[in-house]
Design an enzyme around this catalytic site. Structure first.
Site, PDB file in Angstrom:
ATOM      1  N   CYS A  74       2.073  11.697 -15.727  1.00 58.47           N
ATOM      2  CA  CYS A  74       0.866  11.761 -14.800  1.00 58.47           C
ATOM      3  C   CYS A  74      -0.479  12.590 -15.316  1.00 58.47           C
ATOM      4  CB  CYS A  74       1.394  12.112 -13.346  1.00 58.47           C
ATOM      5  SG  CYS A  74       2.376  13.649 -13.390  1.00 58.47           S
ATOM      6  N   ASP A 278      -4.583   8.321  -7.582  1.00 61.42           N
ATOM      7  CA  ASP A 278      -3.192   8.647  -7.976  1.00 61.42           C
ATOM      8  C   ASP A 278      -2.593   7.856  -8.994  1.00 61.42           C
ATOM      9  OD1 ASP A 278      -0.416   9.425  -7.734  1.00 61.42           O
ATOM     10  OD2 ASP A 278      -0.356   9.214  -5.626  1.00 61.42           O
ATOM     11  N   HIS A 280       0.729   7.621  -9.718  1.00 56.36           N
ATOM     12  CA  HIS A 280       2.055   7.474  -9.725  1.00 56.36           C
ATOM     13  C   HIS A 280       2.302   6.202  -9.124  1.00 56.36           C
ATOM     14  CE1 HIS A 280       1.566  11.963  -9.450  1.00 56.36           C
ATOM     15  NE2 HIS A 280       2.586  11.907 -10.396  1.00 56.36           N
TER      16      HIS A 280
END
Length: 393
Positions: A74, A278, A280
């Site tokens: 990430c 994000d 993820h």
């Protein structure tokens, strides 16, 4: 933890919370919006940022390594996003907008090519992970904001198409003299022999049709990355207003950082909430056709972006700025100087004309750092890694 490993197939975009109805302005990378009258413009701006997430089923890193970065990549993806924004500003301009199913300029695909999950793309997960091995980071190991910044700086040396001057300001100090010297230098590309051949260039970050020239220029576009620690375990409230003002600057590239268990790419704020992309979400790796057409929709966040309270931010971050011209840099310096006038706010970093005598680390200016240089720099910032937890696969 489950939210950090969503798959693209099961993701319900309707579940994302919309922007709050507030009179507070929304700031996105130096642009100010009203949620009441410019909501479509806000979402268009967000959707135009390159969104890099976990991917699966890409070619094995190093030939025998991982074929997915789910659970460990990430921060690498956040590094890609902040650097991609610099390339977008460099080649397309801050006001460029992506529109679904609308033909984009070649420069857009040239930028996107540079980040595809393949070993011959300049800023691919493969290149970042393998360059990190040379700096003491094993593949699959967590990168802090400073580490990924150092690796991207080394990779940028090979990107002669963009010809960026990348400076990482250490010790919370930005030295104007050093940056001017770096940006005015016309250095040959170190490692030019490692660049792809003509037959390869149409499918990576140095594509056919991209103008590469050795003609001297007065100023190489600057990517300025500033690793910071804004507290011990939590962000010091005295830095909050200064952090907000960084998103107001037209030169803003955003912030990479996050909170325990996850790294994010922060692109703005509204009220007391940070706005971020994000990484993820696990998506299938994009495969190129014979014509090198890139299905690009999965590289753009087409739902309202995520938000989190500023107080939730982990204190280890890296702030980014892009100055295409020397005038941009001079303007940025003036804006930073004005930040010292904010009542009750602490400056996040110091801006000085010349290097203070107590800072003797000249090596950070080198475009090609050796391993001992990076190891020394990373020892100073090792604490940044301790506050993050590695996601389990």
């Amino acid at each position: 933890m489950d939210a950090a490993t969503l798959t693209y197939d099961t993701l319900r975009f309707a579940e994302f919370e919309d922007f709050p109805e507030t009179s507070e302005p929304v700031w996105i990378l130096g642009r100010k919006y009203s949620i009441f009258t410019e909501k479509d413009e806000i979402l268009s701006d967000v959707a135009s940022r390159l969104w890099f997430t976990y991917r699966r089923n890409f070619p094995a890193i190093g030939g025998t390594g991982p074929t997915s970065d789910t659970g460990w990549g990430c921060m690498l993806r956040c590094g890609q996003m902040i650097f991609a924004q610099a390339l977008v500003c460099r080649h397309l301009g801050r006001d460029w907008r992506w529109t679904q199913r609308k033909r984009q300029p070649d420069s857009y695909f040239n930028v996107l090519n540079a980040f595809l999950d393949r070993k011959d793309s300049y800023y691919s997960i493969h290149q970042i992970a393998q360059m990190g091995v040379g700096e003491g980071k094993s593949i699959g190991q967590w990168y802090g904001p400073n580490t990924v910044a150092q690796v991207l700086k080394k990779l940028a040396v090979f990107d002669t198409w963009s010809s960026l001057a990348v400076h990482i300001a250490m010790d919370n100090t930005v030295v104007m003299e050093e940056i001017r010297r770096l940006c005015r230098a016309n250095l040959p590309c170190a490692g030019a022999a490692a660049l792809p051949t003509d037959s390869e260039r149409h499918c990576n970050g140095f594509p056919a049709g991209a103008e590469v020239t050795n003609r001297p220029s007065a100023w190489r576009p600057l990517v300025l990355l500033i690793p910071l620690r804004l507290g011990l375990t939590d962000i010091n409230e005295a830095y909050v207003e200064t952090l907000k003002h960084c998103f107001m600057m037209p030169q803003s590239l955003g912030v990479i950082g996050g909170k325990p268990n996850s790294a994010h790419y922060f692109i703005g704020y509204v009220g007391e909430e940070l706005i971020y992309l994000d990484p993820h979400t696990t998506q299938p790796a994009v495969e190129l056709t014979d014509s090198c057409f890139i299905p690009d929709e999965s590289f753009h966040c087409q739902h309202p972006p995520s938000r989190m309270g500023i107080g939730e931010l982990d204190p280890s971050i890296a702030v980014g700025f892009f100055c295409k011209t020397e005038e941009d840099f001079n303007d940025w310096c003036q804006q930073v100087k004005k930040l010292s006038q904010l009542g009750g706010a602490l400056p996040m970093f110091e801006l000085v004309e010349q290097q203070p005598s107590h800072l003797a680390c000249q090596d950070v200016l080198n475009l090609s750092l050796d391993s001992s240089d990076v190891e020394r720099l990373e020892r100073f910032f090792d604490s940044e890694d301790e506050d993050f937890e590695i996601l389990s696969l």
